[in-house]
Design a protein around this motif. Structure first.
Motif, PDB file in Angstrom:
ATOM      1  N   ALA A   1       0.829  -1.282  -0.013  1.00 17.00           N
ATOM      2  CA  ALA A   1       0.245  -0.040  -0.022  1.00 17.00           C
ATOM      3  C   ALA A   1       0.703   1.188   0.043  1.00 17.00           C
ATOM      4  CB  ALA A   1      -1.093   0.181   1.128  1.00 17.00           C
ATOM      5  N   ARG A   2       2.034   1.266   0.763  1.00 19.31           N
ATOM      6  CA  ARG A   2       2.869   2.562   0.791  1.00 19.31           C
ATOM      7  C   ARG A   2       3.471   2.800  -0.657  1.00 19.31           C
ATOM      8  NH1 ARG A   2       6.928   1.605   5.281  1.00 19.31           N
ATOM      9  NH2 ARG A   2       5.043   1.956   6.546  1.00 19.31           N
ATOM     10  N   GLU A   3       4.082   1.598  -1.060  1.00 16.68           N
ATOM     11  CA  GLU A   3       4.504   1.672  -2.573  1.00 16.68           C
ATOM     12  C   GLU A   3       3.586   2.186  -3.348  1.00 16.68           C
ATOM     13  OE1 GLU A   3       6.761  -1.922  -3.431  1.00 16.68           O
ATOM     14  OE2 GLU A   3       7.752  -1.913  -1.626  1.00 16.68           O
ATOM     15  N   MET A   4       2.524   1.905  -3.334  1.00 15.26           N
ATOM     16  CA  MET A   4       1.321   2.542  -4.299  1.00 15.26           C
ATOM     17  C   MET A   4       0.907   3.822  -3.978  1.00 15.26           C
ATOM     18  SD  MET A   4      -0.623  -1.226  -5.187  1.00 15.26           S
ATOM     19  CE  MET A   4      -1.843  -0.676  -4.041  1.00 15.26           C
ATOM     20  N   GLY A   5       1.350   4.593  -2.918  1.00 13.91           N
ATOM     21  CA  GLY A   5       0.972   5.500  -2.410  1.00 13.91           C
ATOM     22  C   GLY A   5      -0.566   5.812  -2.003  1.00 13.91           C
ATOM     23  N   ASN A   6      -0.905   4.603  -1.445  1.00 10.32           N
ATOM     24  CA  ASN A   6      -2.214   4.535  -0.983  1.00 10.32           C
ATOM     25  C   ASN A   6      -2.209   4.560   0.740  1.00 10.32           C
ATOM     26  OD1 ASN A   6      -5.179   3.826  -0.066  1.00 10.32           O
ATOM     27  ND2 ASN A   6      -5.119   2.285  -1.647  1.00 10.32           N
ATOM     28  N   SER A   7      -2.119   5.832   1.211  1.00  3.96           N
ATOM     29  CA  SER A   7      -1.983   6.222   2.513  1.00  3.96           C
ATOM     30  C   SER A   7      -3.113   5.550   3.480  1.00  3.96           C
ATOM     31  CB  SER A   7      -1.906   7.545   2.844  1.00  3.96           C
ATOM     32  OG  SER A   7      -0.872   8.097   2.263  1.00  3.96           O
ATOM     33  N   GLU A   8      -4.390   5.538   2.867  1.00  7.30           N
ATOM     34  CA  GLU A   8      -5.382   5.031   3.577  1.00  7.30           C
ATOM     35  C   GLU A   8      -5.371   3.234   3.793  1.00  7.30           C
ATOM     36  OE1 GLU A   8     -10.516   4.454   3.143  1.00  7.30           O
ATOM     37  OE2 GLU A   8      -9.483   5.973   1.997  1.00  7.30           O
ATOM     38  N   ALA A   9      -5.002   2.771   2.790  1.00  6.68           N
ATOM     39  CA  ALA A   9      -4.676   1.177   2.718  1.00  6.68           C
ATOM     40  C   ALA A   9      -3.593   0.972   3.812  1.00  6.68           C
ATOM     41  CB  ALA A   9      -4.585   0.825   1.612  1.00  6.68           C
ATOM     42  N   GLU A  10      -2.593   1.934   3.652  1.00  6.83           N
ATOM     43  CA  GLU A  10      -1.433   1.493   4.699  1.00  6.83           C
ATOM     44  C   GLU A  10      -1.725   1.704   6.110  1.00  6.83           C
ATOM     45  OE1 GLU A  10       2.989   3.768   5.705  1.00  6.83           O
ATOM     46  OE2 GLU A  10       1.727   4.647   4.118  1.00  6.83           O
ATOM     47  N   ALA A  11      -2.539   2.730   6.572  1.00 12.16           N
ATOM     48  CA  ALA A  11      -2.814   2.906   7.909  1.00 12.16           C
ATOM     49  C   ALA A  11      -3.859   1.828   8.347  1.00 12.16           C
ATOM     50  CB  ALA A  11      -3.793   4.294   7.844  1.00 12.16           C
ATOM     51  N   LYS A  12      -4.813   1.579   7.287  1.00  6.97           N
ATOM     52  CA  LYS A  12      -5.855   0.230   7.811  1.00  6.97           C
ATOM     53  C   LYS A  12      -4.871  -0.898   7.877  1.00  6.97           C
ATOM     54  CE  LYS A  12     -10.157   1.081   5.602  1.00  6.97           C
ATOM     55  NZ  LYS A  12     -10.892   0.517   4.684  1.00  6.97           N
TER      56      LYS A  12
END
Length: 112
Positions: A1-12
């Motif tokens: 998620a972080r590599e894809m730039g998806n902060s919301e998914a990263e935090a979840k």
């Protein structure tokens, strides 16, 4: 998620790992993941998720025996959730805060 730039998914994901570590009794790792999730939620402005992460941190600190930290996190959780229109998680956060405040008041009682 972080590599894809998806902060919301990263935090979840970070929060989910934190909850699993907490349930497994690994409080230091749980704290690390929950604090990381909290930082992302704060950076992205998701107050309802910030409040949930804070409530989980309050539960963790309570389990770790740090009542002062638990109470501080619970207060922050209620305040964060109250800032949202999405208050589905407010009753659980308020109940935890009430329990922690009662425990803190009991610690200060003359008979305690």
């Amino acid at each position: 998620a972080r590599e894809m730039g998806n902060s919301e998914a990263e935090a979840k994901a970070l929060g989910g790992i934190g909850v699993v570590r907490f349930r497994l009794g690994d409080l230091p790792a749980a704290r690390e993941f929950l604090l990381a999730a909290l930082a992302v939620h704060r950076a992205t402005g998701f107050k309802n998720r910030e409040g949930r992460a804070l409530r989980r941190l309050a539960e963790l600190e309570r389990a770790a025996g740090d009542r002062a930290a638990a109470l501080a996190y619970a207060r922050q959780a209620v305040a964060a959730i109250r800032q949202t229109e999405y208050v589905r998680y407010l009753p659980k956060a308020e109940a935890l805060l009430t329990e922690l405040e009662a425990e803190a008041a009991g610690d200060r009682s003359p008979n305690g």
